[in-house]
Every structure is written in structure tokens, then in C-alpha cells.
Design an enzyme around this catalytic site. Structure first.
Site, PDB file in Angstrom:
ATOM      1  N   ALA A 119      10.589 -26.655  42.788  1.00  0.00           N
ATOM      2  CA  ALA A 119      10.737 -26.830  44.235  1.00  0.00           C
ATOM      3  C   ALA A 119      11.211 -28.246  44.537  1.00  0.00           C
ATOM      4  CB  ALA A 119       9.427 -26.537  44.952  1.00  0.00           C
ATOM      5  N   GLU A 178      17.523 -28.597  59.409  1.00  0.00           N
ATOM      6  CA  GLU A 178      16.233 -28.233  58.840  1.00  0.00           C
ATOM      7  C   GLU A 178      16.440 -27.760  57.412  1.00  0.00           C
ATOM      8  OE1 GLU A 178      12.500 -25.162  59.689  1.00  0.00           O
ATOM      9  OE2 GLU A 178      14.227 -25.157  61.028  1.00  0.00           O
ATOM     10  N   GLU A 210      19.940 -24.585  61.133  1.00  0.00           N
ATOM     11  CA  GLU A 210      20.088 -25.328  62.384  1.00  0.00           C
ATOM     12  C   GLU A 210      20.941 -26.590  62.177  1.00  0.00           C
ATOM     13  OE1 GLU A 210      18.942 -23.837  65.104  1.00  0.00           O
ATOM     14  OE2 GLU A 210      17.908 -22.314  63.922  1.00  0.00           O
ATOM     15  N   VAL A 231       3.157 -30.121  51.410  1.00  0.00           N
ATOM     16  CA  VAL A 231       3.114 -31.429  52.071  1.00  0.00           C
ATOM     17  C   VAL A 231       3.179 -32.533  51.017  1.00  0.00           C
ATOM     18  CG1 VAL A 231       1.702 -32.997  53.480  1.00  0.00           C
ATOM     19  CG2 VAL A 231       1.937 -30.579  54.134  1.00  0.00           C
ATOM     20  N   TYR A 260       6.757 -32.837  49.767  1.00  0.00           N
ATOM     21  CA  TYR A 260       7.631 -33.425  50.789  1.00  0.00           C
ATOM     22  C   TYR A 260       7.418 -34.932  50.894  1.00  0.00           C
ATOM     23  CZ  TYR A 260       8.058 -28.498  52.149  1.00  0.00           C
ATOM     24  OH  TYR A 260       8.267 -27.151  52.155  1.00  0.00           O
ATOM     25  N   ILE A 291      12.432 -23.938  51.820  1.00  0.00           N
ATOM     26  CA  ILE A 291      12.457 -23.541  50.408  1.00  0.00           C
ATOM     27  C   ILE A 291      11.369 -22.524  50.128  1.00  0.00           C
ATOM     28  CG2 ILE A 291      10.944 -25.440  49.702  1.00  0.00           C
ATOM     29  CD1 ILE A 291      12.702 -25.506  47.074  1.00  0.00           C
ATOM     30  N   MET A 350       6.311 -14.953  53.501  1.00  0.00           N
ATOM     31  CA  MET A 350       6.923 -15.094  54.820  1.00  0.00           C
ATOM     32  C   MET A 350       6.037 -15.900  55.777  1.00  0.00           C
ATOM     33  SD  MET A 350       9.993 -13.878  54.893  1.00  0.00           S
ATOM     34  CE  MET A 350      10.021 -14.914  53.439  1.00  0.00           C
TER      35      MET A 350
END
Length: 169
Positions: free
Chosen positions: A94, A79, A70, A126, A129, A82, A24
Site C-alpha cells: 500500500a 483525492e 476529483e 492513518v 499516510y 487505495i 467498501m
């Protein structure tokens, strides 16, 4: 690997994720949610057009979730989030699930931009992405509070015309 709509019978698996403090923290959310609360949230958001939640599945087994949140139909952006559970990490799932989520946002929902917010210290995320084409658009100082401290986050985005759908399988 497939992604499919989140169903009510997936909530026990989501409940496990929501009760892992470390997981979380990546979503900048408070851990420790009861199953009853999760079921009420599911019912409340069932017809909410501003979000889409998908289960990531491999051979019928729950692997994680990818979510579009959103969703803004006027400005055509949303947005993406994952989570892949620990034992399935490092297998490229992922990245594959994100590709499918991005494709859904652009080709089904007709979004113009998909963005995300990520802890600057979450280097594996990062890296994924950036590999998918997200660009860092800014750094948000002390943007979220987790594990007793404020953390910086990157705001990253990708535009529809920057994605080639043929690589999304």
C-alpha cells in the site's frame, strides 16, 4: 510491484472488491455491485479526465487499486484512494503504491496537493499516510455512514513541495 492503468479485463477483480462489505466501508461506498453495472461505469468513465485508476500488480497478480479522483486542473488538487486485498496486506505494498500514485499526481498531472479522507479508526491507514508525509488538516464529524453508524473522518493532505521524488521508486 507495479501500478498500471486499469483495463476492462481487470473488472472481475474489481468486482470482487466491490462486493466485500468490509472493503467498501473503507471507501465509504455501498457494497454489492453487479459486474454489468461495473462495466457500464467503466465505459462511462473511460474518458473522464477527472480520475485515473491504476491496478497494483505483483508478478502479474492483481493486488489492489490506487485511484486519483476529483482531479481539479484549475486548483491543481486531487483525492487519492487505495485498496489492497487482504492476502497482500502487511507487505508494504500500500505504501509503495501510494508513493507511485502521489508521484503520478505531482510529476505527470502537475497537481499542487493530493488529499485523502480516512476513517479516524482506520489506524493502520492513518499510520501509512503520516509516514508518507500526509498531514491531518481536519476532522469531519459524522462524515460518513457505514455499517449502521455515522463515523468521523480525517481530511489529510500533502503538498508537492513536501515530497522528495528520489524516494519514490
Amino acid at each position: 510491484m507495479i501500478i498500471r492503468a486499469l483495463e476492462k479485463n481487470d473488472l472481475p477483480s474489481i468486482h470482487i472488491i466491490n462486493n466485500e462489505r468490509e472493503m467498501m466501508a473503507y471507501w465509504f461506498e455501498e457494497p454489492y455491485e453487479s459486474l454489468d453495472e461495473l462495466e457500464r461505469l467503466y465505459d462511462k468513465h473511460l474518458f473522464d479526465s477527472s480520475e485515473r485508476r491504476f491496478v497494483i500488480e505483483v508478478a502479474g497478480e492483481f493486488v489492489g487499486v490506487v485511484e486519483l479522483m476529483e482531479i481539479d486542473y484549475i486548483h491543481r488538487n486531487c483525492e487519492i484512494q487505495i485498496i489492497v486485498i487482504k492476502r497482500f496486506r502487511g507487505q508494504g505494498l500500500a505504501q509503495k503504491a501510494l508513493r507511485k500514485g502521489i508521484e503520478y499526481a505531482f510529476s505527470i498531472l502537475n497537481m499542487h496537493k493530493v488529499y485523502l479522507i480516512v476513517d479516524v479508526n482506520n489506524h493502520p491507514a492513518v499510520h501509512i499516510y503520516k509516514k508518507l508525509g500526509f498531514r491531518q488538516e481536519g476532522t469531519m464529524k459524522d462524515h460518513f455512514y457505514t455499517n449502521g453508524q455515522y463515523r468521523d473522518a480525517y481530511f489529510m493532505g500533502i503538498l508537492k513541495d513536501e515530497v522528495e521524488f528520489e524516494y519514490i521508486k
